[in-house]
Design a protein around this motif. Structure first.
Motif, PDB file in Angstrom:
ATOM      1  N   UNK A   1      33.500  -6.027  -5.379  1.00  0.00           N
ATOM      2  CA  UNK A   1      32.805  -7.199  -5.915  1.00  0.00           C
ATOM      3  C   UNK A   1      31.466  -7.392  -5.226  1.00  0.00           C
ATOM      4  N   UNK A   2      31.457  -7.242  -3.900  1.00  0.00           N
ATOM      5  CA  UNK A   2      30.210  -7.399  -3.153  1.00  0.00           C
ATOM      6  C   UNK A   2      29.183  -6.369  -3.613  1.00  0.00           C
ATOM      7  N   UNK A   3      29.637  -5.140  -3.850  1.00  0.00           N
ATOM      8  CA  UNK A   3      28.719  -4.106  -4.328  1.00  0.00           C
ATOM      9  C   UNK A   3      28.108  -4.505  -5.664  1.00  0.00           C
ATOM     10  N   UNK A   4      28.960  -4.949  -6.603  1.00  0.00           N
ATOM     11  CA  UNK A   4      28.449  -5.372  -7.913  1.00  0.00           C
ATOM     12  C   UNK A   4      27.500  -6.549  -7.765  1.00  0.00           C
TER      13      UNK A   4
ATOM     14  N   UNK B   1      21.856  -2.519  -2.743  1.00  0.00           N
ATOM     15  CA  UNK B   1      23.315  -2.601  -2.737  1.00  0.00           C
ATOM     16  C   UNK B   1      23.914  -1.526  -1.847  1.00  0.00           C
ATOM     17  N   UNK B   2      23.390  -0.301  -1.933  1.00  0.00           N
ATOM     18  CA  UNK B   2      23.897   0.779  -1.080  1.00  0.00           C
ATOM     19  C   UNK B   2      23.685   0.446   0.390  1.00  0.00           C
ATOM     20  N   UNK B   3      22.512  -0.056   0.695  1.00  0.00           N
ATOM     21  CA  UNK B   3      22.187  -0.381   2.085  1.00  0.00           C
ATOM     22  C   UNK B   3      23.022  -1.560   2.590  1.00  0.00           C
ATOM     23  N   UNK B   4      23.247  -2.529   1.717  1.00  0.00           N
ATOM     24  CA  UNK B   4      24.052  -3.681   2.095  1.00  0.00           C
ATOM     25  C   UNK B   4      25.460  -3.253   2.474  1.00  0.00           C
ATOM     26  N   UNK B   5      26.034  -2.329   1.717  1.00  0.00           N
ATOM     27  CA  UNK B   5      27.389  -1.867   2.010  1.00  0.00           C
ATOM     28  C   UNK B   5      27.440  -1.058   3.301  1.00  0.00           C
ATOM     29  N   UNK B   6      26.377  -0.301   3.585  1.00  0.00           N
ATOM     30  CA  UNK B   6      26.313   0.428   4.858  1.00  0.00           C
ATOM     31  C   UNK B   6      26.415  -0.560   6.015  1.00  0.00           C
ATOM     32  N   UNK B   7      25.608  -1.605   5.951  1.00  0.00           N
ATOM     33  CA  UNK B   7      25.638  -2.621   7.004  1.00  0.00           C
ATOM     34  C   UNK B   7      26.967  -3.376   7.018  1.00  0.00           C
ATOM     35  N   UNK B   8      27.447  -3.754   5.832  1.00  0.00           N
ATOM     36  CA  UNK B   8      28.661  -4.560   5.747  1.00  0.00           C
ATOM     37  C   UNK B   8      29.864  -3.834   6.344  1.00  0.00           C
ATOM     38  N   UNK B   9      30.032  -2.569   6.020  1.00  0.00           N
ATOM     39  CA  UNK B   9      31.189  -1.827   6.514  1.00  0.00           C
ATOM     40  C   UNK B   9      31.170  -1.717   8.034  1.00  0.00           C
ATOM     41  N   UNK B  10      29.973  -1.616   8.619  1.00  0.00           N
ATOM     42  CA  UNK B  10      29.867  -1.573  10.082  1.00  0.00           C
ATOM     43  C   UNK B  10      30.142  -2.955  10.682  1.00  0.00           C
TER      44      UNK B  10
ATOM     45  N   UNK C   1      21.121 -11.979   6.570  1.00  0.00           N
ATOM     46  CA  UNK C   1      21.961 -13.146   6.879  1.00  0.00           C
ATOM     47  C   UNK C   1      23.132 -13.232   5.919  1.00  0.00           C
ATOM     48  N   UNK C   2      22.870 -12.985   4.644  1.00  0.00           N
ATOM     49  CA  UNK C   2      23.926 -13.050   3.640  1.00  0.00           C
ATOM     50  C   UNK C   2      24.993 -11.992   3.911  1.00  0.00           C
ATOM     51  N   UNK C   3      24.576 -10.776   4.269  1.00  0.00           N
ATOM     52  CA  UNK C   3      25.539  -9.710   4.559  1.00  0.00           C
ATOM     53  C   UNK C   3      26.439 -10.094   5.728  1.00  0.00           C
ATOM     54  N   UNK C   4      25.840 -10.606   6.793  1.00  0.00           N
ATOM     55  CA  UNK C   4      26.610 -10.987   7.974  1.00  0.00           C
ATOM     56  C   UNK C   4      27.605 -12.100   7.636  1.00  0.00           C
ATOM     57  N   UNK C   5      27.168 -13.090   6.884  1.00  0.00           N
ATOM     58  CA  UNK C   5      28.052 -14.201   6.540  1.00  0.00           C
ATOM     59  C   UNK C   5      29.127 -13.780   5.539  1.00  0.00           C
ATOM     60  N   UNK C   6      28.788 -12.861   4.642  1.00  0.00           N
ATOM     61  CA  UNK C   6      29.799 -12.322   3.730  1.00  0.00           C
ATOM     62  C   UNK C   6      30.915 -11.657   4.521  1.00  0.00           C
TER      63      UNK C   6
END
Length: 244
Positions: free
Chosen positions: A81-84, A95-104, A59-64
């Motif tokens: 910043x999001x990665x950090x 963090x790596x997984x969050x960025x994978x989802x976020x970029x998509x 949920x946080x990733x989607x809202x970010x």
């Protein structure tokens, strides 16, 4: 497709359906077909606590993504910043997984109101309040909350069932240069009497106690502790000003 760690596989529950499932469907489709995630491992990490934790993170990733896109620009500095932020809160793997989802997710349309409705249905009120605080932290990453970012956060808060007073309170935590910031944090007017100040502090301290999000794990609880400290700092500031 990079390997996805078990924090996400533990949350393949409520967000597979609805708008969030649609937004991250491609990434999760690749995940579900990956040989590194067996059916037994999926079930091993599907406890209610893990599902709640994973649902909170997704949920946080989607809202970010919604906040980052609010001003029409996706800056590398924001992604850094999001990665950090995710490394600090959830660890390197997450963090790596969050960025994978976020970029998509950043490349897709965002039915924000529907997304918030799904989150509201499945996350408790304390967790939704913590989402609000973390989103303000992301928006303030460059030292300035853009008006478009604020509008999106206010929209998110409204559809998560959070009040404008709560939005103003959290916003004030990031605007301590405002001479009235402490009163805004406590959701009271500078004209409030001393007893009203004490009552407001006790109410907020109870509402935002870090134990309210204990089920989300130590990392989320640590973030909640930072917010709790801001509430206490606001109270101490007012007491100092008034000589209480």
């Amino acid at each position: 497709m990079p390997k996805i760690n078990k924090w996400l596989t533990g949350g393949l529950g409520w967000f597979l359906g609805g708008p969030i499932g649609g937004i991250i469907g491609f990434a999760l489709g690749a995940l579900l077909s990956s040989e590194v995630v067996s059916s037994s491992s999926r079930s091993s990490y599907s406890s209610p606590a893990r599902q709640a934790r994973s649902g909170f993170q997704v949920s946080l990733i989607v809202l970010i993504a919604a906040v980052i896109k609010a001003d029409g620009k996706i800056m590398q500095s924001e992604l850094n910043y999001v990665k950090r932020f995710f490394v600090q809160q959830f660890g390197e793997a997450a963090a790596r997984e969050a960025l994978i989802l976020l970029r998509d997710i950043l490349q897709q349309p965002m039915p924000l109101n529907d997304v918030c409705a799904q989150i509201r249905q499945h996350l408790d009120i304390a967790s939704r309040r913590e989402l609000l605080h973390l989103l303000f932290g992301i928006a303030d990453a460059d030292g300035h909350i853009h008006p478009a970012e604020l509008r999106v956060i206010e929209q998110i808060a409204q559809h998560l069932g959070l009040s404008q007073a709560e939005v103003n309170s959290v916003k004030a935590m990031f605007a301590t240069q405002d001479p009235t910031w402490a009163y805004k944090v406590l959701e009271i007017s500078p004209s409030a009497g001393n007893e009203e100040v004490k009552k407001a502090y006790r109410s907020l301290a109870q509402k935002h106690h870090p134990d309210k999000v204990a089920q989300m794990g130590a990392d989320v609880q640590q973030a909640a502790t930072e917010k709790f400290k801001k509430i206490k700092d606001a109270y101490e500031q007012i007491k100092k000003e008034r000589g209480i």
